[in-house]
Design an enzyme around this catalytic site. Structure first.
Site, PDB file in Angstrom:
ATOM      1  N   TRP B 317       0.842  -1.210   0.000  1.00  0.00           N
ATOM      2  CA  TRP B 317       0.000   0.000   0.000  1.00  0.00           C
ATOM      3  C   TRP B 317       0.876   1.259   0.000  1.00  0.00           C
ATOM      4  O   TRP B 317       0.514   2.277  -0.582  1.00  0.00           O
ATOM      5  CB  TRP B 317      -0.908  -0.011   1.240  1.00  0.00           C
ATOM      6  CG  TRP B 317      -1.714   1.239   1.412  1.00  0.00           C
ATOM      7  CD1 TRP B 317      -2.895   1.548   0.785  1.00  0.00           C
ATOM      8  CD2 TRP B 317      -1.431   2.350   2.276  1.00  0.00           C
ATOM      9  NE1 TRP B 317      -3.350   2.773   1.207  1.00  0.00           N
ATOM     10  CE2 TRP B 317      -2.461   3.291   2.119  1.00  0.00           C
ATOM     11  CE3 TRP B 317      -0.394   2.634   3.171  1.00  0.00           C
ATOM     12  CZ2 TRP B 317      -2.503   4.494   2.811  1.00  0.00           C
ATOM     13  CZ3 TRP B 317      -0.434   3.833   3.855  1.00  0.00           C
ATOM     14  CH2 TRP B 317      -1.471   4.748   3.671  1.00  0.00           C
ATOM     15  N   HIS B 318       2.054   1.164   0.627  1.00  0.00           N
ATOM     16  CA  HIS B 318       2.909   2.344   0.725  1.00  0.00           C
ATOM     17  C   HIS B 318       3.546   2.722  -0.600  1.00  0.00           C
ATOM     18  O   HIS B 318       4.003   3.849  -0.772  1.00  0.00           O
ATOM     19  CB  HIS B 318       4.003   2.138   1.784  1.00  0.00           C
ATOM     20  CG  HIS B 318       3.480   2.260   3.176  1.00  0.00           C
ATOM     21  ND1 HIS B 318       2.960   1.187   3.866  1.00  0.00           N
ATOM     22  CD2 HIS B 318       3.376   3.319   4.011  1.00  0.00           C
ATOM     23  CE1 HIS B 318       2.569   1.593   5.065  1.00  0.00           C
ATOM     24  NE2 HIS B 318       2.809   2.871   5.179  1.00  0.00           N
ATOM     25  N   GLY B 319       3.621   1.792  -1.538  1.00  0.00           N
ATOM     26  CA  GLY B 319       4.195   2.156  -2.828  1.00  0.00           C
ATOM     27  C   GLY B 319       4.572   0.960  -3.659  1.00  0.00           C
ATOM     28  O   GLY B 319       4.672  -0.169  -3.159  1.00  0.00           O
ATOM     29  N   TYR B 500       4.558  11.426   4.312  1.00  0.00           N
ATOM     30  CA  TYR B 500       3.451  10.549   3.953  1.00  0.00           C
ATOM     31  C   TYR B 500       2.608  11.088   2.808  1.00  0.00           C
ATOM     32  O   TYR B 500       1.683  10.416   2.373  1.00  0.00           O
ATOM     33  CB  TYR B 500       2.596  10.218   5.189  1.00  0.00           C
ATOM     34  CG  TYR B 500       2.841   8.800   5.625  1.00  0.00           C
ATOM     35  CD1 TYR B 500       4.071   8.446   6.153  1.00  0.00           C
ATOM     36  CD2 TYR B 500       1.904   7.800   5.439  1.00  0.00           C
ATOM     37  CE1 TYR B 500       4.345   7.142   6.506  1.00  0.00           C
ATOM     38  CE2 TYR B 500       2.165   6.493   5.791  1.00  0.00           C
ATOM     39  CZ  TYR B 500       3.376   6.164   6.324  1.00  0.00           C
ATOM     40  OH  TYR B 500       3.652   4.862   6.658  1.00  0.00           O
ATOM     41  N   PHE B 503       2.646   8.662  -0.178  1.00  0.00           N
ATOM     42  CA  PHE B 503       2.062   7.312  -0.183  1.00  0.00           C
ATOM     43  C   PHE B 503       0.626   7.365  -0.656  1.00  0.00           C
ATOM     44  O   PHE B 503      -0.263   7.584  -0.146  1.00  0.00           O
ATOM     45  CB  PHE B 503       2.185   6.675   1.191  1.00  0.00           C
ATOM     46  CG  PHE B 503       3.631   6.570   1.611  1.00  0.00           C
ATOM     47  CD1 PHE B 503       4.517   5.855   0.819  1.00  0.00           C
ATOM     48  CD2 PHE B 503       4.117   7.227   2.717  1.00  0.00           C
ATOM     49  CE1 PHE B 503       5.852   5.778   1.165  1.00  0.00           C
ATOM     50  CE2 PHE B 503       5.447   7.155   3.080  1.00  0.00           C
ATOM     51  CZ  PHE B 503       6.307   6.432   2.291  1.00  0.00           C
TER      52      PHE B 503
END
Lengths: 342, 503
Positions: B317-319, B500, B503
């Site tokens: 999900w973060h990248g 953030y 993201f």
């Protein structure tokens, strides 16, 4: 204290601080972005902003450009125009100017010229073996932000920055420089800004003789100043600059500014030569860094970093009239360092 | 628009004034006004991209209406279709090139992901699922404000309709509440202080090491550890600062957003850390991935597998980068180990020494994970981890940079050999001292939520310590807040984005 009083005091104090800052910035205008005060000679003025304003005033007749850091201020733009064979040369000689300033300015001007049917014919780009590759000041300081048309940032953001910047030194400097401007005439150069922050680096094991040398402040300073962490990025920018001129059929002349011995001795031996060789791998250039008589004799210099206008004229003579002392200025063809002299 | 920008200083009072003035007219007017303000806030980044959240809100609302209008038996496929559609949009912008690059065996390019997409996707997925479980008629304007409300829009907290929806329906919340304004201003300022005075100070030191490693330059063990610890602290101060500011801004609008960080880096186990770090994301992953997979109800082995998969998805999900997948897998493995350890140890209360060892191991493991998280690519992460394990380059291979420690060298407090051996060209004594100071602040200074005693949807409160220094709207705190604003305002020239945001 009740919450309402607390909230109102905090909000009012914050608003008062904002208002006071904005008032001071407009009234004192250290970067001269709210009114035309750059001619006051204040060291905090945003020269990049003012160079663009000056260009815009004569954009239609401009067909030549001069790019440089503060050393290029020694060049008279009329003399440059004459040497280049241009009608009018707009100068972008700005304090701590680097290729990271010159490239966006060139791009903007080319698109601006294209918009009104003009054409830039000649460009003189002055680079510096000592500063090329070090951290550029582009968009780093309040006095070095590129105008929004050039950087592409929002105009509102550009103006808000100057409106709300808390800059005690800038305010003080502006007030004192305004007060003394009629008393003394000082050259509009900024030595301190050219020195930049020390960010040194030296490869381990690469120079064993130096590794044994005592860590004197002078040596540490030399190592620091020789560090060029942005060399590759700036070489890429220079290559883009050269290619852009080639594509637009612009006659580009590149020269390396002279250096004093005092200045060049503050770098690690060989470091400046390496930089020149890297630049020379991209383009032909005129190398004015070498002659002993100039480097040693401070009579030709305003200070240890800035040469006098007479030297600038000799540089123009060497590059464009094949005149002047033959030991001053070597023409180096691309990737053939030191192979050709004329 | 950044919370720490000049534009925002002008935007915020205008948005607040517009909200409460419109509220005098009607609740709908206030909701519509703040939704528009929020979209302007979003559009400030790249105006054309504002079409994406608008389209997403409209389509999800339409889908929600279809779910409500459908018989119970037919809701499940609609919810699944909604979840799939949201995930597909996210995947298209965020993972398309990454997936393609795997098949084409090339390096993935950095995707141009629309701002806030990851957060709004999760907010809306949660909404659709909650709506199917607890059907409720939702006004379109309130739904739009729930998703777009600018304090949480860009980087969370990932709010639930069950948290914000009832507040949007409460007429009393459309009047200025001075208690909340006072608290909100204070929390916002404390968050801004975390960001500017702590996170942004660590940032250049961290970048030096990670950028040099990405460029293939040799990094020594101390530099790799130093940068990883500094980045762990930077990310914590940065992201928790953003969450604090979001909570503070919500309070100015008389809305209470959930606590997102509970001093997580003081945790003594990885399980505890994940209860306290990015709480709203952990909660989402638990409710919408871990529990549907079976959670801990299908045996120990299955629980471990579920945890691992959940953390892997959380990482992704973060990248779109193998580094995030590795980070997720690493934390999945750590959580599994921690659960096994708890099973073996049984219900024994840890001693003081046990807790200290637990903290040290947890923090070190977190820093190792952050090395993967921050590295530009998996090769860079590998070289840094190698250095941290002591298999990096020797002192003679490491470059030397005297500039940051110039003063120490000149005074003769340290030798050139010491700096070269321990720090190399990219880390320094100054960076070490700064990191140690930030670590001390994190461990010893009360967190914003502790200081202000703000508690909203906080699942556990056992993390809170008593410092005897709780905020009240007093003259001393008022003076402190004004001075803090003055200090922060003077430093606002240094623009940095919140970590953030990416993201």
């Amino acid at each position: 204290m009740i919450s309402k009083t607390y909230s109102i005091i905090v909000a009012a104090a914050c608003a008062a601080l904002l208002a006071a800052t904005a008032t001071l910035n407009v009234a004192i205008d250290p970067q001269c972005v709210f009114r035309a005060c750059a001619s006051d000679g204040r060291a905090t003025a945003n020269e990049r902003y003012h160079r663009l304003l000056a260009y815009k005033l004569r954009a239609v007749e401009t067909d030549g450009l001069l790019f440089s850091n503060s050393r290029g201020k020694a060049f008279d733009t009329n003399a440059v125009a004459l040497a280049l064979g241009a009608k009018h040369v707009a100068s972008f000689a700005v304090s701590a100017g680097a290729i990271t300033d010159h490239l966006p300015f060139l791009k903007y001007i080319l698109s601006d010229q294209a918009a009104h049917g003009g054409k830039i014919q000649k460009v003189l780009l002055l680079l510096d073996a000592d500063f090329f590759g070090t951290r550029p000041w582009t968009n780093l300081n309040l006095d070095s932000f590129l105008p929004p048309e050039v950087s592409g940032e929002s105009g509102l953001r550009f103006w808000l920055r100057y409106l709300f910047a808390v800059q005690f030194k800038g305010w003080r400097e502006s007030i004192t420089s305004t007060a003394r401007r009629d008393l003394t005439a000082t050259p509009n150069v900024r030595l301190a800004s050219l020195d930049g922050p020390p960010t040194g680096l030296v490869a381990a094991g690469g120079q064993p003789a130096q590794a044994e040398e005592a860590p004197t402040p002078e040596r540490l300073s030399r190592i620091s100043k020789s560090h060029k962490p942005f060399l590759n990025e700036q070489l890429r920018d220079l290559d883009e600059f050269v290619q852009l001129c080639r594509r637009k059929d612009i006659q580009l002349t590149i020269a390396l500014n002279p250096l004093t011995r005092v200045n060049s001795s503050t770098y690690e031996p060989g470091r400046l030569e390496d930089t020149i060789a890297s630049i020379n791998e991209i383009t032909d250039l005129w190398d004015f860094t070498a002659p002993e008589w100039l480097a040693e004799d401070l009579a030709h210099w305003l200070d240890v970093s800035h040469f006098r206008p007479e030297i600038a004229q000799v540089m123009l003579d060497r590059m464009f009239a094949n005149a002047g002392p033959s030991d001053f200025g070597r023409f180096r063809r691309k990737a053939e360092s030191g192979s050709l002299e004329r | 628009m950044l919370f720490n920008s000049y534009e925002f200083i002008l935007f915020l009072p205008l948005a607040l004034a517009a909200h409460f003035l419109a509220a005098r007219w009607s609740i709908s007017a206030a909701v519509a006004t703040t939704t528009i303000s929020s979209l302007i806030f979003y559009a400030w980044w790249k105006p054309p991209f504002v079409v994406l959240p608008i389209a997403s809100i409209v389509l999800n609302y339409w889908l929600a209406s279809r779910i409500l209008a459908s018989p119970i038996a037919e809701r499940r496929p609609l919810v699944l279709a909604g979840v799939a559609a949201n995930v597909l949009v996210l995947a298209y912008f965020k993972y398309f090139d990454f997936i393609l690059s795997i098949f084409e065996q090339r390096s993935a390019s950095v995707p141009d992901v629309p701002l806030a997409l990851s957060f709004t996707t999760f907010v809306q997925i949660a909404f659709l699922v909650e709506l199917a479980r607890h059907p409720e008629k939702v006004a379109p304007a309130k739904y739009a404000m729930f998703v777009a409300f600018f304090p949480h829009l860009i980087a969370g907290p990932i709010v639930r309709w069950s948290e914000l929806g009832p507040q949007l329906d409460d007429r009393g919340r459309y009047r200025i509440n001075w208690d909340n304004v006072a608290l909100g201003l204070t929390i916002f300022l404390l968050g801004l202080a975390k960001k500017i005075l702590l996170a942004d100070q660590l940032s250049p030191h961290v970048s030096l090491v990670f950028d040099a490693a990405a460029a293939g330059q040799p990094i020594g063990a101390a530099a790799a550890w130093g940068a990883s610890i500094a980045y762990s602290l930077q990310l914590f101060f940065d992201f928790s600062a953003y969450s604090d500011m979001a909570v503070g801004l919500g309070l100015l609008f008389n809305l209470r957003l959930p606590v997102n960080f509970a001093a997580p880096l003081r945790s003594t186990s990885i399980i505890d850390l994940w209860r306290r770090w990015h709480i709203s994301l952990s909660r989402f992953l638990r409710d919408f991935i871990y529990v549907p997979l079976g959670g801990g109800k299908k045996g120990g082995l299955r629980q471990c597998a579920n945890l691992f998969v959940t953390m892997l998805i959380g990482g992704l999900w973060h990248g779109a980068n193998w580094t995030f997948i590795a980070w997720g897998a690493f934390h999945g493995a750590l959580l599994t180990l921690n659960h096994i350890w708890r099973l073996l140890r049984g219900p024994v209360r840890p001693t003081m020494i046990g807790r200290s060892v637990g903290w040290l191991l947890t923090f070190a493991a977190f820093a190792v994970g952050m090395t993967m998280f921050r590295a530009a690519n998996i090769e860079t992460a590998g070289s840094l981890l190698q250095a941290m394990a002591g298999f990096g380059p020797g002192a003679s291979d490491v470059n030397f940079n005297p500039a940051p420690d110039f003063w120490f060298l000149r005074q003769g407090y340290v030798s050139e050999e010491f700096v070269r051996t321990w720090f190399g060209a990219h880390w320094s004594i100054s960076a070490t001292l700064l990191t140690a100071a930030a670590l001390a602040v994190m461990l010893l200074v009360p967190d914003t939520m502790e200081l202000t005693n703000y508690r909203e949807n906080e699942p556990h409160s056992d993390w809170r310590r008593s410092y005897g220094l709780t905020w009240t709207p007093s003259a001393a705190w008022c003076a402190g807040a004004v001075v803090l604003f003055a200090v922060l305002f003077a430093r606002l020239n240094q623009f940095t984005e919140f970590l953030y945001y990416q993201f």
